[in-house]
Design a protein around this motif. Structure first.
Motif, PDB file in Angstrom:
ATOM      1  N   HIS A  66      27.764  62.523  94.216  1.00  0.00           N
ATOM      2  CA  HIS A  66      26.787  62.551  95.038  1.00  0.00           C
ATOM      3  C   HIS A  66      25.978  61.014  94.956  1.00  0.00           C
ATOM      4  O   HIS A  66      25.650  60.389  96.091  1.00  0.00           O
ATOM      5  CB  HIS A  66      25.468  63.566  94.825  1.00  0.00           C
ATOM      6  CG  HIS A  66      25.335  64.688  95.525  1.00  0.00           C
ATOM      7  ND1 HIS A  66      25.189  64.869  96.852  1.00  0.00           N
ATOM      8  CD2 HIS A  66      25.811  65.911  95.230  1.00  0.00           C
ATOM      9  CE1 HIS A  66      25.031  66.007  97.382  1.00  0.00           C
ATOM     10  NE2 HIS A  66      25.456  66.650  96.091  1.00  0.00           N
ATOM     11  N   ASP A  67      26.028  60.427  93.780  1.00  0.00           N
ATOM     12  CA  ASP A  67      25.313  59.307  93.542  1.00  0.00           C
ATOM     13  C   ASP A  67      26.019  57.977  94.345  1.00  0.00           C
ATOM     14  O   ASP A  67      26.793  57.289  93.490  1.00  0.00           O
ATOM     15  CB  ASP A  67      25.197  58.976  92.073  1.00  0.00           C
ATOM     16  CG  ASP A  67      23.944  58.132  91.590  1.00  0.00           C
ATOM     17  OD1 ASP A  67      23.857  57.099  92.543  1.00  0.00           O
ATOM     18  OD2 ASP A  67      23.448  58.287  90.735  1.00  0.00           O
ATOM     19  N   SER A  68      25.468  57.507  95.372  1.00  0.00           N
ATOM     20  CA  SER A  68      25.915  56.402  96.182  1.00  0.00           C
ATOM     21  C   SER A  68      25.753  55.200  95.329  1.00  0.00           C
ATOM     22  O   SER A  68      26.735  54.172  95.524  1.00  0.00           O
ATOM     23  CB  SER A  68      25.656  56.413  97.542  1.00  0.00           C
ATOM     24  OG  SER A  68      24.073  56.325  97.656  1.00  0.00           O
ATOM     25  N   GLU A  69      24.803  54.996  94.756  1.00  0.00           N
ATOM     26  CA  GLU A  69      24.460  53.941  93.769  1.00  0.00           C
ATOM     27  C   GLU A  69      25.250  53.635  92.795  1.00  0.00           C
ATOM     28  O   GLU A  69      26.011  52.468  92.459  1.00  0.00           O
ATOM     29  CB  GLU A  69      22.986  53.891  93.620  1.00  0.00           C
ATOM     30  CG  GLU A  69      22.496  52.672  92.561  1.00  0.00           C
ATOM     31  CD  GLU A  69      21.326  52.666  91.956  1.00  0.00           C
ATOM     32  OE1 GLU A  69      20.811  51.768  91.181  1.00  0.00           O
ATOM     33  OE2 GLU A  69      20.455  53.797  92.259  1.00  0.00           O
ATOM     34  N   TYR A  70      25.661  54.688  91.889  1.00  0.00           N
ATOM     35  CA  TYR A  70      26.723  54.751  90.913  1.00  0.00           C
ATOM     36  C   TYR A  70      27.957  54.379  91.510  1.00  0.00           C
ATOM     37  O   TYR A  70      28.871  53.873  90.857  1.00  0.00           O
ATOM     38  CB  TYR A  70      26.631  55.909  90.112  1.00  0.00           C
ATOM     39  CG  TYR A  70      27.338  55.568  89.023  1.00  0.00           C
ATOM     40  CD1 TYR A  70      27.316  54.834  88.060  1.00  0.00           C
ATOM     41  CD2 TYR A  70      28.416  56.953  88.595  1.00  0.00           C
ATOM     42  CE1 TYR A  70      28.059  54.751  86.786  1.00  0.00           C
ATOM     43  CE2 TYR A  70      29.246  56.958  87.708  1.00  0.00           C
ATOM     44  CZ  TYR A  70      28.993  56.009  86.619  1.00  0.00           C
ATOM     45  OH  TYR A  70      29.940  55.572  85.485  1.00  0.00           O
ATOM     46  N   ARG A  71      28.351  54.916  92.719  1.00  0.00           N
ATOM     47  CA  ARG A  71      29.570  54.695  93.331  1.00  0.00           C
ATOM     48  C   ARG A  71      29.969  53.328  93.599  1.00  0.00           C
ATOM     49  O   ARG A  71      31.006  53.085  93.288  1.00  0.00           O
ATOM     50  CB  ARG A  71      29.884  55.395  94.646  1.00  0.00           C
ATOM     51  CG  ARG A  71      31.160  55.458  95.174  1.00  0.00           C
ATOM     52  CD  ARG A  71      31.843  56.807  95.631  1.00  0.00           C
ATOM     53  NE  ARG A  71      33.253  56.416  95.925  1.00  0.00           N
ATOM     54  CZ  ARG A  71      33.694  57.520  96.568  1.00  0.00           C
ATOM     55  NH1 ARG A  71      33.326  58.886  96.639  1.00  0.00           N
ATOM     56  NH2 ARG A  71      35.227  57.602  96.627  1.00  0.00           N
ATOM     57  N   TRP A 204      24.693  55.578  82.033  1.00  0.00           N
ATOM     58  CA  TRP A 204      24.129  54.586  83.131  1.00  0.00           C
ATOM     59  C   TRP A 204      23.046  55.138  83.760  1.00  0.00           C
ATOM     60  O   TRP A 204      22.011  54.368  84.000  1.00  0.00           O
ATOM     61  CB  TRP A 204      25.462  54.520  84.116  1.00  0.00           C
ATOM     62  CG  TRP A 204      25.000  53.865  85.318  1.00  0.00           C
ATOM     63  CD1 TRP A 204      25.329  52.384  85.232  1.00  0.00           C
ATOM     64  CD2 TRP A 204      24.660  54.146  86.471  1.00  0.00           C
ATOM     65  NE1 TRP A 204      24.966  51.934  86.759  1.00  0.00           N
ATOM     66  CE2 TRP A 204      24.127  52.813  87.483  1.00  0.00           C
ATOM     67  CE3 TRP A 204      24.140  55.275  87.074  1.00  0.00           C
ATOM     68  CZ2 TRP A 204      23.749  52.879  88.580  1.00  0.00           C
ATOM     69  CZ3 TRP A 204      23.255  55.324  88.085  1.00  0.00           C
ATOM     70  CH2 TRP A 204      23.332  54.158  89.162  1.00  0.00           C
ATOM     71  N   LYS A 205      23.061  56.389  84.015  1.00  0.00           N
ATOM     72  CA  LYS A 205      21.717  57.073  84.433  1.00  0.00           C
ATOM     73  C   LYS A 205      20.645  56.952  83.987  1.00  0.00           C
ATOM     74  O   LYS A 205      19.409  56.668  84.312  1.00  0.00           O
ATOM     75  CB  LYS A 205      22.057  58.602  84.983  1.00  0.00           C
ATOM     76  CG  LYS A 205      21.075  59.151  85.952  1.00  0.00           C
ATOM     77  CD  LYS A 205      21.142  58.362  87.129  1.00  0.00           C
ATOM     78  CE  LYS A 205      20.144  59.303  88.008  1.00  0.00           C
ATOM     79  NZ  LYS A 205      19.854  58.318  89.464  1.00  0.00           N
ATOM     80  N   GLN A 206      20.723  56.829  82.363  1.00  0.00           N
ATOM     81  CA  GLN A 206      19.472  56.452  81.621  1.00  0.00           C
ATOM     82  C   GLN A 206      18.738  55.280  81.937  1.00  0.00           C
ATOM     83  O   GLN A 206      17.471  55.048  81.775  1.00  0.00           O
ATOM     84  CB  GLN A 206      20.010  56.618  80.253  1.00  0.00           C
ATOM     85  CG  GLN A 206      20.157  57.890  79.752  1.00  0.00           C
ATOM     86  CD  GLN A 206      18.703  59.012  79.541  1.00  0.00           C
ATOM     87  OE1 GLN A 206      17.728  58.310  79.360  1.00  0.00           O
ATOM     88  NE2 GLN A 206      18.958  59.984  79.658  1.00  0.00           N
ATOM     89  N   GLN A 207      19.512  54.324  82.339  1.00  0.00           N
ATOM     90  CA  GLN A 207      19.164  52.849  82.698  1.00  0.00           C
ATOM     91  C   GLN A 207      18.628  52.624  84.476  1.00  0.00           C
ATOM     92  O   GLN A 207      18.295  51.563  84.550  1.00  0.00           O
ATOM     93  CB  GLN A 207      19.941  52.076  82.424  1.00  0.00           C
ATOM     94  CG  GLN A 207      20.266  51.988  80.872  1.00  0.00           C
ATOM     95  CD  GLN A 207      19.373  51.794  79.808  1.00  0.00           C
ATOM     96  OE1 GLN A 207      18.357  50.894  80.137  1.00  0.00           O
ATOM     97  NE2 GLN A 207      19.360  52.490  79.051  1.00  0.00           N
TER      98      GLN A 207
END
Length: 260
Positions: A66-71, A204-207
């Motif tokens: 789902h996470d387009s930013e992480y993609r 990564w999501k923690q930041q």
């Protein structure tokens, strides 16, 4: 949700009590070439595969998809990807452009995406639509996603399986080497990248906005609302076909990603 056979049905709940949209897709994979099958019929290319992931929870796999930013962090084949608008609590419209192996022209799509979590199954489906503010670009070939589906199933507290289905019309006559490379190189490499991305995602999501997951918490979604009546199915026949069947592979070419 109807499951346990070849067909899984998903509903997109619409605001205001309107009749929900229903879509169905095949979820039982065909096992060839290490769990993947690639074929074609009348220009449309079909890919089905399933992988078992022993060290990634289903919830993490679902978040990464789902996470387009992480993609943008892990998918090096992206030219551009962003969400455009929401059409329901569990559906939105997004744009995705990706690099193709040189000298094939790069492609893009505008897709309606819907999702649902139920009975241990995490489901995402996509298909191409026409958006009035996103006409085909001159520098890209507008492909047509007839259907893309992800089915993530929990197989344990820290493991899951991912079934992927894609039926895509690339809008052109492609050389045989493109299809061969896609099945032999592109798909295994993308699944390897996806697995690595899932392993690294919690850190990564923690930041990066650790609690922001609008696909799980609709109240966090700040995208503008768009009525389904503003969209139309993208018909393949309305787009130009590009004949690239005679193009030869370049030695240094890299291979594009899977649409999301």
């Amino acid at each position: 949700m109807k499951s346990g056979g070849l067909l899984t049905e998903r509903r997109i709940e619409q605001p205001g009590g309107s009749e929900p949209f229903t879509s169905s897709f095949i979820t039982q994979p065909t096992y060839r070439h290490g769990g993947c099958w690639w074929g074609g019929a009348q220009r449309a290319t079909v890919l089905r595969c399933r992988i078992d992931v022993p060290d990634v929870p289903a919830e993490t796999m679902y978040d990464v998809l789902h996470d387009s930013e992480y993609r943008r962090e892990w998918d090096s084949n992206i030219i551009d990807t962003h969400d455009i608008a929401q059409v329901a609590a569990n559906a939105d419209v997004g744009y995705y452009a990706w690099r193709c192996p040189k000298p094939i022209k790069n492609r893009d799509v505008v897709m309606l995406r819907a999702w649902q979590v139920e009975d241990g199954y995490h489901t995402i489906i996509n298909f191409s639509v026409k958006h009035p503010k996103y006409p085909p670009r001159k520098d890209l070939v507008r492909a047509v996603c007839l259907l893309t589906g992800y089915l993530v199933h929990s197989t344990g507290p820290n493991s899951c399986s991912l079934t992927y289905l894609a039926q895509v019309d690339p809008k052109g006559s492609l050389p045989k080497w493109v299809v061969n490379k896609a099945s032999q190189y592109l798909v295994p490499q993308m699944l390897k990248k996806l697995h690595k991305a899932c392993v690294q995602y919690p850190a990564w999501k923690q930041q990066h906005n650790v609690n922001m997951k609008p696909w799980l918490h609709p109240e966090q979604n700040k995208l503008p609302m768009l009525a389904l009546s503003e969209l139309a199915l993208q018909r393949a026949a309305s787009l130009e076909n590009i004949d690239e069947s005679s193009l030869a592979e370049e030695e240094s070419s890299e291979y594009g990603g899977l649409e999301n």
